[in-house]
Design a protein around this motif. Structure first.
Motif, PDB file in Angstrom:
ATOM      1  N   UNK A 147      44.705  44.380  35.440  1.00 54.73           N
ATOM      2  CA  UNK A 147      45.378  44.175  34.047  1.00 54.73           C
ATOM      3  C   UNK A 147      44.758  42.674  34.089  1.00 54.73           C
ATOM      4  N   UNK A 148      44.790  41.324  34.607  1.00 50.89           N
ATOM      5  CA  UNK A 148      44.724  40.388  34.770  1.00 50.89           C
ATOM      6  C   UNK A 148      43.050  39.834  34.968  1.00 50.89           C
ATOM      7  N   UNK A 149      42.769  40.687  36.221  1.00 55.49           N
ATOM      8  CA  UNK A 149      41.410  40.216  36.229  1.00 55.49           C
ATOM      9  C   UNK A 149      40.762  40.971  35.198  1.00 55.49           C
ATOM     10  N   UNK A 150      40.941  41.694  34.281  1.00 50.50           N
ATOM     11  CA  UNK A 150      40.117  42.932  33.536  1.00 50.50           C
ATOM     12  C   UNK A 150      40.196  41.622  31.807  1.00 50.50           C
ATOM     13  N   UNK A 151      41.201  40.658  31.984  1.00 50.22           N
ATOM     14  CA  UNK A 151      41.626  39.932  30.927  1.00 50.22           C
ATOM     15  C   UNK A 151      40.661  38.479  31.088  1.00 50.22           C
TER      16      UNK A 151
END
Length: 431
Positions: free
Chosen positions: A251-255
């Motif tokens: 999710x951090x990578x997506x953000x």
């Protein structure tokens, strides 16, 4: 006398021509400034201001989510590290429990040698010797049972110390409620294993005579440890914790990708603004500078348009009054014909409702300026919106905005005064 009137009429006609020419010339300037500042304000709000606000809000929400996720990941990784530490201690206990029969077998052999007159049997695994006497080895069954029970009690105390220091203490730092029950189950399970071992020994006091890896007591202790470990799925808990951290990292990578998209969108918006062409060349303003300066620019353009409109009103007023003085019966040129020949954006001869509508349209840049100010003041509350802006700059721009508000007020008042002072023609129009 007629010749004198004709000589007087010629300068009047020439003056009327000059007034009309000035009106036409100034009318072009007003149309350019009026249409320019109206279109600029509308395009700016729809194409620059609102997208900028949306990107700022989206970026703030994304940064907030990223910060929260990063914090959760850090906490989860800390939990996983503590859990691994606890698992290390737990495995040490279970290995000790699982291996209890083997050192116990050696201890029983040492006790048998001691009972036969040999050296005192040392407690295995670094266990401290017990001071309580078990009597004489002459009653070998009672003496062996007492010594073995002392050994098992000391071994259980050793396990309890490991549970307290290497498992319970690290888990308490996690402050996770689900581990409270987990620790209680662990304590209960260890107690149950110890009681089971004592029960097996009590049911067969002479178990030590045939104690080896194939003895029922030996196998019962080992199987109980394996069953307890399998039932509580301790390794599964750690795996789930690591999987949760992995999902959050995704999710951090997506953000982060979303933040990069926002950055590119802002860069594209900035380039589009800088490449806007004007009569004097490309605008060349950075996005943040344009947002900050827009209210002042709108007020200056409004003031310019208002002054041009006031001048047009005065020119037509002079033309109208001078012409009507020569044609009081309005046989040559009526009021409506004057208005048709020399139209005004806010016409004193128009009905009041129409004038109010025209005034409202004229004030669209004021609305755009007000919306821009709302966005600016809102963005000042968000960090990194205007990174180069200092506290002194905020005071400076606030002063500029006060001046801009004054320009809007003065321009509006002058237009309204020019309309009111148009003359008796306005009264005819009102009726």
């Amino acid at each position: 006398m007629a010749e004198a009137d004709k000589e007087l009429q010629k300068p009047v006609v020439d003056h009327l021509k000059r007034l009309y020419e000035q009106y036409k010339s100034n009318s072009k300037v007003f149309t350019a400034t009026h249409i320019g500042h109206l279109s600029l304000s509308i395009v700016f709000v729809l194409s620059i201001l609102l997208p900028f606000l949306y990107l700022q809000i989206d970026e703030r929400e994304t940064s907030s989510q990223l910060e929260q996720l990063s914090l959760r990941i850090a906490q989860q990784e800390q939990h996983v590290a503590v859990y691994r530490q606890s698992m290390t201690g737990l495995k040490k206990v279970f290995e000790a429990v699982e291996n209890t029969p083997k050192p116990l077998e050696g201890y029983i052999q040492a006790l048998e040698k001691e009972a036969g007159g040999g050296p005192v049997a040392a407690l295995p695994g670094g266990i401290k010797p017990v001071q309580e006497s078990c009597g004489s080895p002459s009653n070998r069954d009672a003496w062996m049972d007492c010594r073995i029970r002392q050994y098992m009690a000391a071994r259980a105390a050793q396990w309890q110390a490991i549970l307290a220091n290497e498992i319970a203490t690290p888990l308490e730092t996690l402050n996770i409620k689900e581990f409270d029950q987990w620790k209680a189950d662990l304590q209960a399970g260890m107690k149950k294993l110890a009681e089971r071992a004592r029960s097996e020994m009590a049911s067969n006091p002479r178990f030590w005579r045939e104690f080896n890896q194939n003895a029922p007591v030996y196998r019962s202790m080992v199987d109980g440890v394996h069953q307890f470990w399998a039932d509580h799925r301790f390794e599964e808990i750690g795996r789930r914790m690591e999987e949760a951290a992995s999902v959050w990292r995704a999710d951090v990578e997506k953000l982060n990708n979303k933040k990069e998209e926002i950055r590119k969108s802002k860069e594209g918006l900035n380039n589009a603004l800088k490449n806007i062409k004007t009569r004097f060349g490309k605008l060349g303003l950075e996005l943040e500078d344009a947002i900050l300066l827009a209210p002042v620019a709108f007020s200056a353009l409004f003031m310019l348009a208002a002054m041009n409109l006031c001048k047009n009103i005065r020119l037509r007023k002079s033309f109208h009054r001078l012409f009507q003085s020569k044609d009081p019966q309005k046989a040559v040129l009526t009021d409506s014909e004057v208005a048709l020949a020399m139209p005004l954006w806010v016409d004193p001869l128009s009905p009041p409702l129409q004038r109010k509508i025209k005034f409202a349209v004229l004030l669209i840049p004021a609305l755009a300026s007000f919306l821009t100010l709302l966005v600016v003041f809102y963005c000042w509350t968000m960090p990194d919106t205007f990174p180069s802006l200092t506290g002194l700059d905020c005071m400076k721009y606030s002063f500029y905005y006060l001046i801009g508000a004054g320009l809007f007020f003065i321009g509006f008042q002058r237009v309204r005064s020019a309309v009111r002072n148009y003359g008796p023609f306005s009264a005819a129009g009102e009726s």
